[in-house]
Design an enzyme around this catalytic site. Structure first.
Site, PDB file in Angstrom:
ATOM      1  N   ASP A 275       0.825  -1.201   0.000  1.00 30.26           N
ATOM      2  CA  ASP A 275       0.000   0.000   0.000  1.00 30.26           C
ATOM      3  C   ASP A 275       0.861   1.253   0.000  1.00 30.26           C
ATOM      4  O   ASP A 275       1.520   1.565   0.985  1.00 30.26           O
ATOM      5  CB  ASP A 275      -0.902  -0.023   1.232  1.00 30.26           C
ATOM      6  CG  ASP A 275      -1.976   1.048   1.191  1.00 30.26           C
ATOM      7  OD1 ASP A 275      -2.467   1.337   0.081  1.00 30.26           O
ATOM      8  OD2 ASP A 275      -2.317   1.582   2.250  1.00 30.26           O
TER       9      ASP A 275
ATOM     10  N   SER B 208     -12.468  10.218  -3.570  1.00 31.85           N
ATOM     11  CA  SER B 208     -13.253  11.379  -3.141  1.00 31.85           C
ATOM     12  C   SER B 208     -12.656  12.083  -1.929  1.00 31.85           C
ATOM     13  O   SER B 208     -12.913  13.271  -1.711  1.00 31.85           O
ATOM     14  CB  SER B 208     -14.690  10.946  -2.811  1.00 31.85           C
ATOM     15  OG  SER B 208     -14.694   9.996  -1.752  1.00 31.85           O
TER      16      SER B 208
ATOM     17  N   CYS C 160      -9.253  12.047  -1.322  1.00 31.82           N
ATOM     18  CA  CYS C 160      -7.818  12.161  -1.579  1.00 31.82           C
ATOM     19  C   CYS C 160      -7.490  13.529  -2.185  1.00 31.82           C
ATOM     20  O   CYS C 160      -8.182  13.995  -3.091  1.00 31.82           O
ATOM     21  CB  CYS C 160      -7.367  11.057  -2.529  1.00 31.82           C
ATOM     22  SG  CYS C 160      -5.587  11.000  -2.786  1.00 31.82           S
TER      23      CYS C 160
ATOM     24  N   GLY D 104     -13.838   2.650  -2.082  1.00 36.55           N
ATOM     25  CA  GLY D 104     -13.747   3.118  -0.711  1.00 36.55           C
ATOM     26  C   GLY D 104     -15.036   3.801  -0.312  1.00 36.55           C
ATOM     27  O   GLY D 104     -15.872   3.250   0.386  1.00 36.55           O
TER      28      GLY D 104
ATOM     29  N   TYR E 144     -16.022   8.783   7.105  1.00 37.26           N
ATOM     30  CA  TYR E 144     -15.174   8.247   6.034  1.00 37.26           C
ATOM     31  C   TYR E 144     -13.966   9.152   5.923  1.00 37.26           C
ATOM     32  O   TYR E 144     -14.117  10.370   5.746  1.00 37.26           O
ATOM     33  CB  TYR E 144     -15.941   8.201   4.718  1.00 37.26           C
ATOM     34  CG  TYR E 144     -15.135   7.734   3.521  1.00 37.26           C
ATOM     35  CD1 TYR E 144     -14.334   6.590   3.586  1.00 37.26           C
ATOM     36  CD2 TYR E 144     -15.184   8.431   2.313  1.00 37.26           C
ATOM     37  CE1 TYR E 144     -13.609   6.162   2.493  1.00 37.26           C
ATOM     38  CE2 TYR E 144     -14.466   7.999   1.206  1.00 37.26           C
ATOM     39  CZ  TYR E 144     -13.679   6.866   1.301  1.00 37.26           C
ATOM     40  OH  TYR E 144     -12.962   6.439   0.214  1.00 37.26           O
TER      41      TYR E 144
ATOM     42  N   GLY F 215      -9.801   9.757   4.454  1.00 39.25           N
ATOM     43  CA  GLY F 215      -8.694   9.345   3.615  1.00 39.25           C
ATOM     44  C   GLY F 215      -7.533   8.889   4.473  1.00 39.25           C
ATOM     45  O   GLY F 215      -7.303   9.426   5.560  1.00 39.25           O
ATOM     46  N   MET F 216      -6.784   7.908   3.979  1.00 39.28           N
ATOM     47  CA  MET F 216      -5.638   7.425   4.743  1.00 39.28           C
ATOM     48  C   MET F 216      -4.507   8.445   4.742  1.00 39.28           C
ATOM     49  O   MET F 216      -3.534   8.322   5.484  1.00 39.28           O
ATOM     50  CB  MET F 216      -5.160   6.078   4.189  1.00 39.28           C
ATOM     51  CG  MET F 216      -6.217   4.977   4.270  1.00 39.28           C
ATOM     52  SD  MET F 216      -6.931   4.777   5.915  1.00 39.28           S
ATOM     53  CE  MET F 216      -5.566   3.990   6.754  1.00 39.28           C
TER      54      MET F 216
ATOM     55  N   ARG G  71       2.318   5.185   4.317  1.00 39.40           N
ATOM     56  CA  ARG G  71       1.803   5.018   2.958  1.00 39.40           C
ATOM     57  C   ARG G  71       2.250   6.155   2.053  1.00 39.40           C
ATOM     58  O   ARG G  71       2.384   5.989   0.846  1.00 39.40           O
ATOM     59  CB  ARG G  71       0.270   4.961   3.004  1.00 39.40           C
ATOM     60  CG  ARG G  71      -0.373   4.704   1.654  1.00 39.40           C
ATOM     61  CD  ARG G  71      -1.890   4.612   1.770  1.00 39.40           C
ATOM     62  NE  ARG G  71      -2.447   4.047   0.563  1.00 39.40           N
ATOM     63  CZ  ARG G  71      -2.830   4.759  -0.491  1.00 39.40           C
ATOM     64  NH1 ARG G  71      -2.692   6.066  -0.473  1.00 39.40           N
ATOM     65  NH2 ARG G  71      -3.324   4.154  -1.556  1.00 39.40           N
TER      66      ARG G  71
END
Length: 503
Positions: A265, A320, A322, A378, A402, A404-405, A418
């Protein structure tokens, strides 16, 4: 289409995607082709990697607000696959995998356990479970003695009394190997409200719970097809890892837990760190399929293919939540990225996952036709009942968080690796935190979505993914770029108000 010549109309993909424009899904539209088969004849069976096959071309994203054990089990039951996130300690991630693979039920319930001498002082002790199990030593692996239903506990005058004094004594359980149909039949036969599922592996461990309410709900959902199972008959489950040395130890735990496929990832996969990790994984676990990425160019893809990946994940900044394209000024429109990477990957027989930018069934049709073998989602799944987290109300709407990472909130949990930023003193966000509307269960809306995808393939004259890829490559399928006005016209417009329901 017997006896009819192909009239030159629209643009072949090779021409459209070589004009220097970075197109995303909404920018392009396919021209319809010729139908000579019913919708039911369309097959969406595909490959996730060189050696992992799926009946449904869907993958849940390894995000901490999308995929844990419940999502992984649900996706596998639909013939798809879930990729468990790694924004958690390695042992927790391995536990998510074990739980999803420990039974054959398309959902997981939280298991709450007490010992006979314990007391239940608050309704919070039940969490989201309909009951509490009482076992000999107060853990999932000791002998089952009885149960306490929340409704029974609420009637108690003295909440401090030991559970042994009012629990319903019962040692009834079913093997975790039972199918949903087997469990449903048992509940109906004995008129039971619920039954625990027990895995017998040198002892007995409660791994899941099925209620009569679950049975009624699942029976009301459409059936999609064959589940995704490994050679042992267990659900297929994937997991994500990073490229740090500590991820080698993490991978060892995941392999012991039975993981079937692993994703490396990274927001930018074409790095010495990922290439070194690819070589390590393929050398250490040669039978384990490995997916590299993320990539958006043929050059990036070729480097990872040469390093030994079994699949590629495509997308950079298209999700969406990111902000990579905005913050770092790198990336590519997702339609162009999928087409370019899939074209080079096909030469080596490496399947491609289109990751990001999926908002509707039409986007899935476009991604798969442009060369992807699967789509990773996602936000499309984040509002489901299987996604981690709890529902809350915002402005009268039921929503779930929700994120984003690449958001600062997620980075504090460890996802900064990441973005190659775990050693940086200054953390720069490449994502946001938001919320998405309640979508219900993936067990309901994924089958309906796939039916819409099949209808899209029928309009294209493609009865399978391979057929769509061949028609695109040969130039039979044509595309055009849509103007802003054409995009507006292609959606709902000209109404004072409307209600939009997909199924």
């Amino acid at each position: 289409m017997d006896g009819a010549s192909i009239i030159d109309d629209g643009f072949p993909a090779t021409r459209l995607f070589n004009q220097g424009y970075s197109y995303t899904y909404d920018d392009v539209i396919f021209l319809p082709h010729y139908i000579d088969f019913p919708t039911e004849a369309v097959s969406l069976a595909t490959k996730l990697t060189r050696h992992v096959a799926l009946a449904t071309p869907c993958v849940s994203s390894p995000m901490d607000t999308v995929t844990e054990s419940s999502m992984a089990a649900a996706m596998a039951s639909l013939g798809a696959i879930g990729i468990v996130h790694y924004n958690t300690p390695a042992l927790n991630q391995a536990a998510f995998i074990r739980k999803a693979k420990s039974h054959k039920i398309p959902f997981t319930h939280e298991i709450v356990v007490k010992s006979p001498s314990d007391s239940i002082l608050s309704s919070d002790d039940f969490s989201s479970a309909p009951c509490i199990f009482v076992t000999e030593f107060g853990d999932e692996k000791s002998k089952l003695l009885g149960t306490v239903k929340k409704s029974d506990w609420e009637k108690l005058d003295d909440k401090e009394v030991r559970v042994s004094e009012y629990m319903t004594k019962s040692s009834v359980s079913l093997p975790a190997s039972y199918s949903f149909e087997d469990v449903a039949g048992y509940l109906a036969k004995d008129n039971l409200e619920f039954v625990p599922l027990v895995k017998k592996d040198g002892g007995e461990e409660i791994v899941n719970l099925v209620t009569s309410e679950d049975v009624d709900t699942i029976n009301g959902f459409p059936k999609l097809g064959l589940p995704s199972l490994d050679s042992d008959g267990n659900f297929l489950v994937g997991a994500a890892i990073g490229t740090r040395d500590s991820d080698k130890e993490r991978l060892e735990h995941l392999v012991k837990a039975g993981v079937n496929v692993v994703i490396l990832d990274s927001s930018q996969g074409n790095s010495i760190y990922q290439i070194d990790m690819i070589k390590y994984v393929k050398r250490t676990y040669p039978e384990l399929d490995l997916i590299g990425g993320n990539v958006v160019t043929a050059y990036q893809a070729q480097n990872l293919i040469q390093a030994g990946v079994d699949g590629l994940r495509v997308g950079m900044g298209s999700g969406s939540i990111c902000t990579t394209q905005e913050v770092c000024a790198v990336g590519r429109g997702q339609a162009a990225a999928v087409y370019k990477v899939a074209s080079i990957a096909a030469e080596s027989g490496v399947p491609v996952i289109a990751d990001g930018g999926i908002s509707n069934s039409g986007h899935i049709v476009k991604a798969l036709t442009l060369g992807a073998s699967t789509v990773m989602m996602g936000g499309f799944l984040a509002g489901s009942s299987e996604a981690p987290g709890t529902y809350e109300y915002q402005g009268g709407r039921r929503v779930k968080k929700y994120r984003g990472m690449g958001s600062l909130e997620a980075m504090t949990k460890g996802s900064d690796a990441r973005y190659l930023g775990d050693k940086a003193k200054l953390k720069i966000a490449q994502g946001v935190v938001g919320s998405v509307a309640d979508k219900g269960s993936v067990l309901k809306f994924i089958p309906y979505t796939m039916q819409a995808v099949k209808q899209g393939f029928q309009d294209l004259g493609a009865s399978s993914l391979q057929s769509a890829h061949d028609l695109l490559k040969s130039g039979v399928l044509r595309l055009e770029v849509r103007t802003g006005a054409a995009q507006v016209e292609g959606g709902v417009h000209g109404l004072v108000s409307y209600e939009k329901k997909s199924f």
